[in-house]
Structure formats: C-alpha cells, structure tokens
Design a protein around this motif. Structure first.
Motif, PDB file in Angstrom:
ATOM      1  N   GLU A 175       0.836  -1.210   0.000  1.00  0.00           N
ATOM      2  CA  GLU A 175       0.000   0.000   0.000  1.00  0.00           C
ATOM      3  C   GLU A 175       0.868   1.256   0.000  1.00  0.00           C
ATOM      4  OE1 GLU A 175      -3.390   2.436   2.544  1.00  0.00           O
ATOM      5  OE2 GLU A 175      -2.639   0.533   3.326  1.00  0.00           O
ATOM      6  N   LEU A 176       1.943   1.234   0.788  1.00  0.00           N
ATOM      7  CA  LEU A 176       2.852   2.389   0.812  1.00  0.00           C
ATOM      8  C   LEU A 176       3.445   2.609  -0.576  1.00  0.00           C
ATOM      9  CD1 LEU A 176       4.594   4.568   2.118  1.00  0.00           C
ATOM     10  CD2 LEU A 176       6.167   2.761   2.873  1.00  0.00           C
ATOM     11  N   LYS A 177       3.880   1.545  -1.240  1.00  0.00           N
ATOM     12  CA  LYS A 177       4.466   1.665  -2.571  1.00  0.00           C
ATOM     13  C   LYS A 177       3.437   2.148  -3.586  1.00  0.00           C
ATOM     14  CE  LYS A 177       7.359  -1.882  -3.497  1.00  0.00           C
ATOM     15  NZ  LYS A 177       7.863  -3.270  -3.442  1.00  0.00           N
ATOM     16  N   ALA A 178       2.196   1.693  -3.435  1.00  0.00           N
ATOM     17  CA  ALA A 178       1.142   2.131  -4.360  1.00  0.00           C
ATOM     18  C   ALA A 178       0.886   3.627  -4.228  1.00  0.00           C
ATOM     19  CB  ALA A 178      -0.146   1.350  -4.098  1.00  0.00           C
ATOM     20  N   LYS A 179       0.921   4.139  -2.996  1.00  0.00           N
ATOM     21  CA  LYS A 179       0.716   5.578  -2.785  1.00  0.00           C
ATOM     22  C   LYS A 179       1.857   6.381  -3.399  1.00  0.00           C
ATOM     23  CE  LYS A 179      -1.964   5.309   1.535  1.00  0.00           C
ATOM     24  NZ  LYS A 179      -3.132   6.063   1.056  1.00  0.00           N
ATOM     25  N   ILE A 180       3.061   5.879  -3.242  1.00  0.00           N
ATOM     26  CA  ILE A 180       4.228   6.570  -3.806  1.00  0.00           C
ATOM     27  C   ILE A 180       4.189   6.518  -5.327  1.00  0.00           C
ATOM     28  CG2 ILE A 180       6.746   6.472  -4.034  1.00  0.00           C
ATOM     29  CD1 ILE A 180       6.790   5.330  -1.158  1.00  0.00           C
ATOM     30  N   ALA A 181       3.755   5.371  -5.862  1.00  0.00           N
ATOM     31  CA  ALA A 181       3.815   5.142  -7.313  1.00  0.00           C
ATOM     32  C   ALA A 181       2.788   5.934  -8.094  1.00  0.00           C
ATOM     33  CB  ALA A 181       3.636   3.655  -7.606  1.00  0.00           C
ATOM     34  N   ALA A 182       1.641   6.228  -7.491  1.00  0.00           N
ATOM     35  CA  ALA A 182       0.534   6.823  -8.242  1.00  0.00           C
ATOM     36  C   ALA A 182       0.946   8.034  -9.072  1.00  0.00           C
ATOM     37  CB  ALA A 182      -0.612   7.172  -7.304  1.00  0.00           C
ATOM     38  N   PRO A 183       1.596   9.035  -8.510  1.00  0.00           N
ATOM     39  CA  PRO A 183       1.964  10.194  -9.338  1.00  0.00           C
ATOM     40  C   PRO A 183       2.996   9.866 -10.399  1.00  0.00           C
ATOM     41  CG  PRO A 183       2.871  10.391  -7.114  1.00  0.00           C
ATOM     42  CD  PRO A 183       1.899   9.260  -7.089  1.00  0.00           C
ATOM     43  N   PHE A 184       3.893   8.904 -10.125  1.00  0.00           N
ATOM     44  CA  PHE A 184       4.891   8.541 -11.130  1.00  0.00           C
ATOM     45  C   PHE A 184       4.232   7.888 -12.339  1.00  0.00           C
ATOM     46  CE2 PHE A 184       7.892   8.808  -7.564  1.00  0.00           C
ATOM     47  CZ  PHE A 184       8.905   9.527  -8.168  1.00  0.00           C
ATOM     48  N   THR A 185       3.307   6.960 -12.107  1.00  0.00           N
ATOM     49  CA  THR A 185       2.669   6.248 -13.209  1.00  0.00           C
ATOM     50  C   THR A 185       1.738   7.153 -13.988  1.00  0.00           C
ATOM     51  OG1 THR A 185       0.963   5.459 -11.679  1.00  0.00           O
ATOM     52  CG2 THR A 185       2.815   4.008 -12.080  1.00  0.00           C
ATOM     53  N   GLN A 186       1.191   8.174 -13.345  1.00  0.00           N
ATOM     54  CA  GLN A 186       0.294   9.097 -14.033  1.00  0.00           C
ATOM     55  C   GLN A 186       1.069  10.113 -14.869  1.00  0.00           C
ATOM     56  OE1 GLN A 186      -1.918  10.695 -10.752  1.00  0.00           O
ATOM     57  NE2 GLN A 186      -2.985   8.781 -10.366  1.00  0.00           N
ATOM     58  N   ALA A 187       2.248  10.537 -14.392  1.00  0.00           N
ATOM     59  CA  ALA A 187       2.950  11.635 -15.037  1.00  0.00           C
ATOM     60  C   ALA A 187       4.093  11.202 -15.947  1.00  0.00           C
ATOM     61  CB  ALA A 187       3.501  12.588 -13.965  1.00  0.00           C
ATOM     62  N   ASN A 188       4.734  10.073 -15.663  1.00  0.00           N
ATOM     63  CA  ASN A 188       5.899   9.668 -16.436  1.00  0.00           C
ATOM     64  C   ASN A 188       5.525   8.904 -17.687  1.00  0.00           C
ATOM     65  OD1 ASN A 188       7.604  10.843 -14.629  1.00  0.00           O
ATOM     66  ND2 ASN A 188       8.211   8.944 -13.620  1.00  0.00           N
ATOM     67  N   ARG A 189       6.254   9.154 -18.757  1.00  0.00           N
ATOM     68  CA  ARG A 189       6.026   8.428 -19.999  1.00  0.00           C
ATOM     69  C   ARG A 189       6.381   6.964 -19.812  1.00  0.00           C
ATOM     70  NH1 ARG A 189       9.635  11.049 -24.283  1.00  0.00           N
ATOM     71  NH2 ARG A 189      11.060  11.043 -22.497  1.00  0.00           N
ATOM     72  N   PRO A 190       5.722   6.037 -20.559  1.00  0.00           N
ATOM     73  CA  PRO A 190       6.035   4.607 -20.443  1.00  0.00           C
ATOM     74  C   PRO A 190       7.513   4.300 -20.637  1.00  0.00           C
ATOM     75  CG  PRO A 190       4.019   4.901 -21.678  1.00  0.00           C
ATOM     76  CD  PRO A 190       4.577   6.283 -21.430  1.00  0.00           C
ATOM     77  N   VAL A 191       8.179   5.009 -21.575  1.00  0.00           N
ATOM     78  CA  VAL A 191       9.591   4.723 -21.824  1.00  0.00           C
ATOM     79  C   VAL A 191      10.449   5.078 -20.611  1.00  0.00           C
ATOM     80  CG1 VAL A 191      10.084   6.980 -22.870  1.00  0.00           C
ATOM     81  CG2 VAL A 191      11.470   4.978 -23.480  1.00  0.00           C
ATOM     82  N   VAL A 192      10.049   6.131 -19.884  1.00  0.00           N
ATOM     83  CA  VAL A 192      10.793   6.519 -18.683  1.00  0.00           C
ATOM     84  C   VAL A 192      10.610   5.464 -17.598  1.00  0.00           C
ATOM     85  CG1 VAL A 192      11.009   8.249 -16.859  1.00  0.00           C
ATOM     86  CG2 VAL A 192      10.603   8.963 -19.232  1.00  0.00           C
ATOM     87  N   ARG A 193       9.373   5.013 -17.420  1.00  0.00           N
ATOM     88  CA  ARG A 193       9.111   3.989 -16.411  1.00  0.00           C
ATOM     89  C   ARG A 193       9.824   2.690 -16.759  1.00  0.00           C
ATOM     90  NH1 ARG A 193       3.773   5.946 -17.014  1.00  0.00           N
ATOM     91  NH2 ARG A 193       3.039   3.976 -17.909  1.00  0.00           N
ATOM     92  N   ALA A 194       9.862   2.346 -18.049  1.00  0.00           N
ATOM     93  CA  ALA A 194      10.539   1.122 -18.477  1.00  0.00           C
ATOM     94  C   ALA A 194      12.030   1.195 -18.160  1.00  0.00           C
ATOM     95  CB  ALA A 194      10.330   0.899 -19.972  1.00  0.00           C
ATOM     96  N   ARG A 195      12.641   2.354 -18.408  1.00  0.00           N
ATOM     97  CA  ARG A 195      14.067   2.508 -18.125  1.00  0.00           C
ATOM     98  C   ARG A 195      14.341   2.369 -16.626  1.00  0.00           C
ATOM     99  NH1 ARG A 195      18.331   4.188 -20.747  1.00  0.00           N
ATOM    100  NH2 ARG A 195      17.097   4.854 -22.551  1.00  0.00           N
ATOM    101  N   LYS A 196      13.519   2.994 -15.809  1.00  0.00           N
ATOM    102  CA  LYS A 196      13.710   2.906 -14.362  1.00  0.00           C
ATOM    103  C   LYS A 196      13.527   1.475 -13.871  1.00  0.00           C
ATOM    104  CE  LYS A 196      12.345   7.691 -13.433  1.00  0.00           C
ATOM    105  NZ  LYS A 196      11.313   8.583 -12.898  1.00  0.00           N
ATOM    106  N   ARG A 197      12.572   0.773 -14.486  1.00  0.00           N
ATOM    107  CA  ARG A 197      12.331  -0.618 -14.108  1.00  0.00           C
ATOM    108  C   ARG A 197      13.568  -1.474 -14.388  1.00  0.00           C
ATOM    109  NH1 ARG A 197       7.859  -0.973 -16.476  1.00  0.00           N
ATOM    110  NH2 ARG A 197       8.448  -1.872 -18.466  1.00  0.00           N
ATOM    111  N   VAL A 198      14.151  -1.293 -15.569  1.00  0.00           N
ATOM    112  CA  VAL A 198      15.336  -2.066 -15.936  1.00  0.00           C
ATOM    113  C   VAL A 198      16.521  -1.692 -15.047  1.00  0.00           C
ATOM    114  CG1 VAL A 198      17.028  -2.474 -17.762  1.00  0.00           C
ATOM    115  CG2 VAL A 198      14.594  -2.420 -18.315  1.00  0.00           C
ATOM    116  N   GLU A 199      16.693  -0.403 -14.807  1.00  0.00           N
ATOM    117  CA  GLU A 199      17.821   0.051 -13.995  1.00  0.00           C
ATOM    118  C   GLU A 199      17.728  -0.447 -12.554  1.00  0.00           C
ATOM    119  OE1 GLU A 199      17.627   4.254 -14.469  1.00  0.00           O
ATOM    120  OE2 GLU A 199      18.767   4.272 -16.356  1.00  0.00           O
ATOM    121  N   SER A 200      16.498  -0.652 -12.055  1.00  0.00           N
ATOM    122  CA  SER A 200      16.321  -1.073 -10.668  1.00  0.00           C
ATOM    123  C   SER A 200      16.908  -2.453 -10.400  1.00  0.00           C
ATOM    124  CB  SER A 200      14.830  -1.076 -10.305  1.00  0.00           C
ATOM    125  OG  SER A 200      14.168  -2.188 -10.900  1.00  0.00           O
TER     126      SER A 200
END
Length: 302
Positions: free
Chosen positions: A87-112
C-alpha cells in the motif's frame, strides 16, 4: 511529449511523491517513542530512501538491510497505518505512473535490477507477493459471496477484459466452463464490440476486468448490461471509482506500481477465487462438468 512538458510532469510527480514521503516521516515521528529497536531500525531505513528507491524495495531487502526480518518490516509498516508495504508503494507510485512516460518507467524498471538476473528473479517474486498481500485488507466475504451467487444464478455469463486484462477474462471463461457454467469471453473492441454486446441479455452476468478510469468500451458495456437487466461484476484496481459505483459488485485487483509483474496477475487470482467459489457452492454440477470434460479429452486421445 516535449521536454518542457515532460519536465513539468516529472516535477508534479516528484512533488506528489514528496507529499507521501513527508506523510510517512510524520507517521514515524508520531510513533517513534513507542517503537522497539527493531521497528526503529526499519523506520530509519524507510526515511533514508528516496521515493523511487522505495518503489523497488521489498520487505526482504529491508529486513536484510536492518538485520531484522520480513515479519518485522511488515509489522512496522502496519504500525505506521498502512495495510502493508504494497500500500505504501502504491501511494508513492501513483503520481509517477500518471505523469511519467512509459519509456521513462521502463528505463527505471530495468535500472532497478542492476543488470543482475538474480535480482530480477527476487524483485519479480517480491512484487508478486506484495500485490497479493495488498488484496487481503480489501477482501469482503459478503461481496465475494454476492459475486459468486450472481454467477450461479446467471443464465449466461460473459467475461470481458480491457487491454491486457483480456488474459484474465479469457482465463476466467475457461475455468468457469470447467465447473459447469455457460460462459462466453468477449474478445472484440471498438466497432466490432457492438456485435458482441448484443449477446448480453436479461438474467445474464458480465464479469468485467477494467481500470477504474473511464474507457468508452467499458462504459458502453456497463450501460448495455444495465439496460437489459444483466448483473455486472467489476474487477478493478480502483474499487472507489465512479465506474465501481455503476456496477452490481466490485472486487479489488491491485495493479503494479513498477511494471515488474504483469498487469493481469491479481485479476487472474480473483478469477480463480470466483471459479472455486462456484465449484464449492455447486459441487454436483462441477463434478458432472469435470466428468464430461474428462470423457471428451479421452475421445480426443488425451
């Protein structure tokens, strides 16, 4: 999206996530005096992480880092007022998933993952468990029973999944047939969906896997079901949405804040829970369907 707009969107996401982190730290300050040394160690580690780091952090990671345990991490997070780390991660993630482009999220996912396959294995399993954990606090036995009864009473059940959720809808249609129900999975979208919607009639039940936001195909399907007198069971990540208020029953299916695990993961679990509920309350019909299925497979040489 141009760079200026992208930068503006990222700024909004960062500000919104900062609010969540600020709230987290305020909760820790309020409870600090009552925490054990182990809970303080977990809390200290949480406050030292950035929002993006927390998104990809599992309870096992925190437990190892603080020399505590998964259970201690979970208890600490719950003591802070969250149902769990998910739940904590979902609250943190909401603005990132709404505002960031899919390619940006994909890069962060791979880098993690740090380029390490063992890390990939660990993170995907950890997120899967987090998502399943997040389902438990929102479970309502009364709502579940209502949904199962709608399927048992239906003349015909239809399933529909928007986007990637079609996988969950198709899977549910398969397992419901195996427990004796008459089921059709609707596959079309756009113009062709209108033809499929003609199949919905009075006394039917529609199981809909869809996001909480407004989508024209989903809105028209719900309207069609209501107009002809069919019940609707919505499986969604946002049980408090406007769409959820327009259907008969809503079941919670948390989505992924990071993209490490497939979107339909929890929806498939919800489908299995529905099918097993039908099998449990209509045991004789389920057994008969199983016997017929076995006989047909034998005739086909299996």
């Amino acid at each position: 999206m141009d760079e200026s707009r992208d930068g503006s969107a990222n700024g909004v996401a960062a500000a919104s996530s900062a609010d969540v982190i600020a709230d987290l730290r305020a909760r820790i300050r309020e409870r600090w005096e009552g925490f054990s040394p182990a809970a303080r160690a977990v809390s200290r580690s949480l406050t030292e992480r950035t929002a993006e780091e927390l998104l990809f952090l599992s309870a096992a990671d925190l437990g190892a880092e603080t020399k505590t345990s998964n259970a201690t991490v979970i208890r600490t997070v719950q003591a802070l007022g969250y149902s769990g780390l998910a739940e904590l991660k979902a609250k943190i993630a909401a603005p990132f998933t709404q505002a960031n482009r899919p390619v940006v999220r994909a890069r962060k996912r791979v880098e993690s993952t740090g380029g390490d396959l063992a890390s990939v294995w660990h993170q995907v399993l950890a997120e899967s468990m987090d998502r399943l954990e997040l389902m438990q606090p929102t479970f309502s036995l009364e709502t579940y029973q209502h949904a199962v009864q709608l399927l048992l009473d239906a003349k015909h059940t239809l399933t529909y999944g928007f986007g990637a959720s079609f996988v969950a809808a198709d899977h549910l249609a398969l397992v419901l047939r195996r427990v004796g129900l008459r089921v059709t999975a609707l596959e079309a979208g756009g113009f062709r969906l209108a033809d499929d919607l003609l199949a919905i009639g009075p006394g039917d039940a529609v199981v809909l896997f869809a996001p909480g936001r407004s989508v024209i195909e989903v809105d028209v399907l719900v309207d069609r079901a209501r107009d002809v007198g069919a019940a609707t069971v919505l499986v969604t990540e946002d049980p408090g949405s406007k769409l959820a208020r327009a259907v008969t029953v809503t079941l919670h299916s948390p989505t992924t804040p990071t993209g490490l695990t497939g979107e339909p993961l929890t929806s498939i679990v919800v489908g299995d829970v529905l099918a097993q509920g039908v099998a449990t309350l209509a045991a004789e019909r389920s057994v008969e369907a199983s016997e017929q299925l076995t006989a047909l497979r034998r005739r086909l040489g299996f």
